[in-house]
Motif scaffolding. Structure first.
Motif, PDB file in Angstrom:
ATOM      1  N   VAL A 179       0.837  -1.202   0.000  1.00 19.22           N
ATOM      2  CA  VAL A 179       0.000   0.000   0.000  1.00 19.22           C
ATOM      3  C   VAL A 179       0.867   1.245   0.000  1.00 19.22           C
ATOM      4  CG1 VAL A 179      -1.683   1.311   1.348  1.00 19.22           C
ATOM      5  CG2 VAL A 179      -1.948  -1.160   1.096  1.00 19.22           C
ATOM      6  N   ASP A 180       1.920   1.267   0.831  1.00 19.05           N
ATOM      7  CA  ASP A 180       2.823   2.423   0.875  1.00 19.05           C
ATOM      8  C   ASP A 180       3.511   2.652  -0.470  1.00 19.05           C
ATOM      9  OD1 ASP A 180       2.211   2.911   3.524  1.00 19.05           O
ATOM     10  OD2 ASP A 180       3.988   1.874   4.303  1.00 19.05           O
ATOM     11  N   ALA A 181       3.946   1.570  -1.100  1.00 22.66           N
ATOM     12  CA  ALA A 181       4.626   1.705  -2.401  1.00 22.66           C
ATOM     13  C   ALA A 181       3.666   2.235  -3.460  1.00 22.66           C
ATOM     14  CB  ALA A 181       5.203   0.365  -2.824  1.00 22.66           C
ATOM     15  N   LEU A 182       2.433   1.757  -3.458  1.00 20.70           N
ATOM     16  CA  LEU A 182       1.446   2.261  -4.427  1.00 20.70           C
ATOM     17  C   LEU A 182       1.119   3.735  -4.174  1.00 20.70           C
ATOM     18  CD1 LEU A 182      -0.953  -0.816  -4.600  1.00 20.70           C
ATOM     19  CD2 LEU A 182       0.475   0.079  -6.447  1.00 20.70           C
ATOM     20  N   ARG A 183       0.982   4.105  -2.921  1.00 18.07           N
ATOM     21  CA  ARG A 183       0.730   5.515  -2.591  1.00 18.07           C
ATOM     22  C   ARG A 183       1.894   6.398  -3.015  1.00 18.07           C
ATOM     23  NH1 ARG A 183      -1.927   4.570   3.302  1.00 18.07           N
ATOM     24  NH2 ARG A 183      -4.027   4.163   2.574  1.00 18.07           N
ATOM     25  N   SER A 184       3.089   5.899  -2.839  1.00 22.27           N
ATOM     26  CA  SER A 184       4.271   6.661  -3.236  1.00 22.27           C
ATOM     27  C   SER A 184       4.267   6.922  -4.740  1.00 22.27           C
ATOM     28  CB  SER A 184       5.525   5.884  -2.832  1.00 22.27           C
ATOM     29  OG  SER A 184       6.672   6.520  -3.298  1.00 22.27           O
ATOM     30  N   ILE A 185       3.961   5.896  -5.517  1.00 23.41           N
ATOM     31  CA  ILE A 185       3.897   6.067  -6.978  1.00 23.41           C
ATOM     32  C   ILE A 185       2.820   7.072  -7.353  1.00 23.41           C
ATOM     33  CG2 ILE A 185       3.284   4.897  -9.136  1.00 23.41           C
ATOM     34  CD1 ILE A 185       4.693   2.405  -8.008  1.00 23.41           C
ATOM     35  N   LYS A 186       1.658   6.932  -6.750  1.00 20.17           N
ATOM     36  CA  LYS A 186       0.550   7.848  -7.053  1.00 20.17           C
ATOM     37  C   LYS A 186       0.908   9.286  -6.680  1.00 20.17           C
ATOM     38  CE  LYS A 186      -4.404   8.325  -6.429  1.00 20.17           C
ATOM     39  NZ  LYS A 186      -5.613   7.778  -5.804  1.00 20.17           N
ATOM     40  N   SER A 187       1.560   9.451  -5.542  1.00 15.09           N
ATOM     41  CA  SER A 187       1.959  10.788  -5.093  1.00 15.09           C
ATOM     42  C   SER A 187       2.975  11.414  -6.052  1.00 15.09           C
ATOM     43  CB  SER A 187       2.546  10.704  -3.693  1.00 15.09           C
ATOM     44  OG  SER A 187       3.072  11.932  -3.294  1.00 15.09           O
ATOM     45  N   ILE A 188       3.939  10.627  -6.475  1.00 18.21           N
ATOM     46  CA  ILE A 188       4.955  11.133  -7.409  1.00 18.21           C
ATOM     47  C   ILE A 188       4.308  11.527  -8.729  1.00 18.21           C
ATOM     48  CG2 ILE A 188       6.981  10.499  -8.780  1.00 18.21           C
ATOM     49  CD1 ILE A 188       7.843   8.765  -6.355  1.00 18.21           C
ATOM     50  N   GLN A 189       3.405  10.690  -9.232  1.00 18.24           N
ATOM     51  CA  GLN A 189       2.738  10.982 -10.500  1.00 18.24           C
ATOM     52  C   GLN A 189       1.894  12.254 -10.407  1.00 18.24           C
ATOM     53  OE1 GLN A 189       0.686   7.272 -11.123  1.00 18.24           O
ATOM     54  NE2 GLN A 189       2.245   6.522 -12.530  1.00 18.24           N
ATOM     55  N   LYS A 190       1.296  12.473  -9.258  1.00 18.25           N
ATOM     56  CA  LYS A 190       0.430  13.640  -9.097  1.00 18.25           C
ATOM     57  C   LYS A 190       1.220  14.922  -8.836  1.00 18.25           C
ATOM     58  CE  LYS A 190      -3.327  15.386  -6.250  1.00 18.25           C
ATOM     59  NZ  LYS A 190      -4.151  15.142  -5.055  1.00 18.25           N
ATOM     60  N   ASN A 191       2.184  14.843  -7.925  1.00 21.72           N
ATOM     61  CA  ASN A 191       2.884  16.057  -7.476  1.00 21.72           C
ATOM     62  C   ASN A 191       4.131  16.383  -8.282  1.00 21.72           C
ATOM     63  OD1 ASN A 191       0.974  16.305  -5.408  1.00 21.72           O
ATOM     64  ND2 ASN A 191       2.175  14.984  -4.059  1.00 21.72           N
ATOM     65  N   ARG A 192       4.762  15.384  -8.871  1.00 29.14           N
ATOM     66  CA  ARG A 192       6.004  15.612  -9.616  1.00 29.14           C
ATOM     67  C   ARG A 192       5.984  14.808 -10.913  1.00 29.14           C
ATOM     68  NH1 ARG A 192      10.219  14.123  -4.992  1.00 29.14           N
ATOM     69  NH2 ARG A 192      11.002  13.025  -6.790  1.00 29.14           N
ATOM     70  N   PRO A 193       5.151  15.180 -11.850  1.00 28.69           N
ATOM     71  CA  PRO A 193       4.972  14.371 -13.066  1.00 28.69           C
ATOM     72  C   PRO A 193       6.245  14.195 -13.902  1.00 28.69           C
ATOM     73  CG  PRO A 193       3.835  16.471 -13.269  1.00 28.69           C
ATOM     74  CD  PRO A 193       4.357  16.394 -11.876  1.00 28.69           C
ATOM     75  N   ARG A 194       7.227  15.041 -13.726  1.00 31.55           N
ATOM     76  CA  ARG A 194       8.453  14.924 -14.526  1.00 31.55           C
ATOM     77  C   ARG A 194       9.592  14.234 -13.777  1.00 31.55           C
ATOM     78  NH1 ARG A 194       8.954  20.183 -18.309  1.00 31.55           N
ATOM     79  NH2 ARG A 194       6.766  20.249 -18.905  1.00 31.55           N
ATOM     80  N   GLN A 218      11.125  11.428 -13.303  1.00 33.57           N
ATOM     81  CA  GLN A 218      11.238  10.073 -13.837  1.00 33.57           C
ATOM     82  C   GLN A 218      12.134   9.169 -12.985  1.00 33.57           C
ATOM     83  OE1 GLN A 218       9.412   8.870 -16.367  1.00 33.57           O
ATOM     84  NE2 GLN A 218       8.394  10.844 -16.272  1.00 33.57           N
ATOM     85  N   VAL A 219      13.193   9.727 -12.418  1.00 32.50           N
ATOM     86  CA  VAL A 219      14.096   8.922 -11.589  1.00 32.50           C
ATOM     87  C   VAL A 219      13.375   8.473 -10.319  1.00 32.50           C
ATOM     88  CG1 VAL A 219      16.246   8.950 -10.253  1.00 32.50           C
ATOM     89  CG2 VAL A 219      16.166  10.032 -12.511  1.00 32.50           C
ATOM     90  N   ALA A 220      12.663   9.375  -9.676  1.00 30.52           N
ATOM     91  CA  ALA A 220      11.919   9.030  -8.470  1.00 30.52           C
ATOM     92  C   ALA A 220      10.833   7.998  -8.775  1.00 30.52           C
ATOM     93  CB  ALA A 220      11.305  10.278  -7.847  1.00 30.52           C
ATOM     94  N   LEU A 221      10.190   8.165  -9.892  1.00 30.45           N
ATOM     95  CA  LEU A 221       9.138   7.230 -10.299  1.00 30.45           C
ATOM     96  C   LEU A 221       9.730   5.843 -10.597  1.00 30.45           C
ATOM     97  CD1 LEU A 221       6.132   7.060 -10.793  1.00 30.45           C
ATOM     98  CD2 LEU A 221       6.535   7.741 -13.147  1.00 30.45           C
ATOM     99  N   LYS A 222      10.872   5.819 -11.243  1.00 34.60           N
ATOM    100  CA  LYS A 222      11.532   4.549 -11.534  1.00 34.60           C
ATOM    101  C   LYS A 222      11.913   3.833 -10.243  1.00 34.60           C
ATOM    102  CE  LYS A 222      15.526   2.701 -13.999  1.00 34.60           C
ATOM    103  NZ  LYS A 222      16.703   3.019 -14.803  1.00 34.60           N
ATOM    104  N   TYR A 223      12.451   4.573  -9.283  1.00 36.34           N
ATOM    105  CA  TYR A 223      12.828   3.994  -7.991  1.00 36.34           C
ATOM    106  C   TYR A 223      11.593   3.468  -7.257  1.00 36.34           C
ATOM    107  CZ  TYR A 223      14.373   3.590  -3.184  1.00 36.34           C
ATOM    108  OH  TYR A 223      14.627   3.118  -1.927  1.00 36.34           O
ATOM    109  N   ALA A 224      10.501   4.209  -7.274  1.00 35.23           N
ATOM    110  CA  ALA A 224       9.263   3.796  -6.598  1.00 35.23           C
ATOM    111  C   ALA A 224       8.692   2.526  -7.229  1.00 35.23           C
ATOM    112  CB  ALA A 224       8.239   4.919  -6.629  1.00 35.23           C
ATOM    113  N   ARG A 225       8.754   2.436  -8.543  1.00 38.80           N
ATOM    114  CA  ARG A 225       8.270   1.230  -9.222  1.00 38.80           C
ATOM    115  C   ARG A 225       9.151   0.022  -8.911  1.00 38.80           C
ATOM    116  NH1 ARG A 225       6.907   4.303 -14.800  1.00 38.80           N
ATOM    117  NH2 ARG A 225       4.779   4.917 -14.280  1.00 38.80           N
ATOM    118  N   LYS A 226      10.442   0.254  -8.827  1.00 44.53           N
ATOM    119  CA  LYS A 226      11.367  -0.821  -8.486  1.00 44.53           C
ATOM    120  C   LYS A 226      11.088  -1.316  -7.069  1.00 44.53           C
ATOM    121  CE  LYS A 226      16.270  -1.922  -8.324  1.00 44.53           C
ATOM    122  NZ  LYS A 226      17.636  -1.415  -8.491  1.00 44.53           N
ATOM    123  N   ARG A 227      10.826  -0.403  -6.169  1.00 46.47           N
ATOM    124  CA  ARG A 227      10.492  -0.768  -4.783  1.00 46.47           C
ATOM    125  C   ARG A 227       9.204  -1.587  -4.753  1.00 46.47           C
ATOM    126  NH1 ARG A 227       7.648   2.849  -0.746  1.00 46.47           N
ATOM    127  NH2 ARG A 227       7.588   1.573   1.122  1.00 46.47           N
TER     128      ARG A 227
END
Length: 107
Positions: free
Chosen positions: A46-61, A63-72
């Motif tokens: 749940v935390d990992a999914l929320r992190s991805i959703k938060s990154i997509q919403k608040n920081r759409p560009r 990409q490195v943070a999003l890649k790390y969150a998906r890997k997690r």
């Protein structure tokens, strides 16, 4: 869970193979421990999914943070899948043993 899950690894996760090769007794606590282990991982998912959703919403560009969150998330889901496989493996062997001994199973 059993310390190193040698039975699970030695039979490649196949309950039938584990039953036929080892005829190992599976104490009910192994099944409960495997279930607890799986359920303890679910908040991390749940935390990992929320992190991805938060990154997509608040920081759409970002990409490195999003890649790390998906890997997690992928790592956590892999651990959950292994725990679920072990739980079903132990339950399967337990059922096969009960069927062999009594002709019926409570599980």
């Amino acid at each position: 869970m059993p310390r190193k899950a040698k039975l699970f690894l030695a039979s490649s996760g196949s309950a039938a193979r584990g039953f036929l090769r080892f005829r190992a007794n599976i104490p009910p606590r192994w099944i409960k421990n495997a279930q607890k282990s799986r359920k303890s991982i679910e908040p991390e998912i749940v935390d990992a999914l929320r992190s991805i959703k938060s990154i997509q919403k608040n920081r759409p560009r970002a990409q490195v943070a999003l890649k790390y969150a998906r890997k997690r998330l992928k790592t956590v889901l892999s651990r959950w899948d292994t725990a679920y496989s072990k739980e079903n493996f132990y339950r399967g062997i337990r059922i096969l043993l009960e069927l062999q001994r009594k002709g019926s199973s409570k599980l």
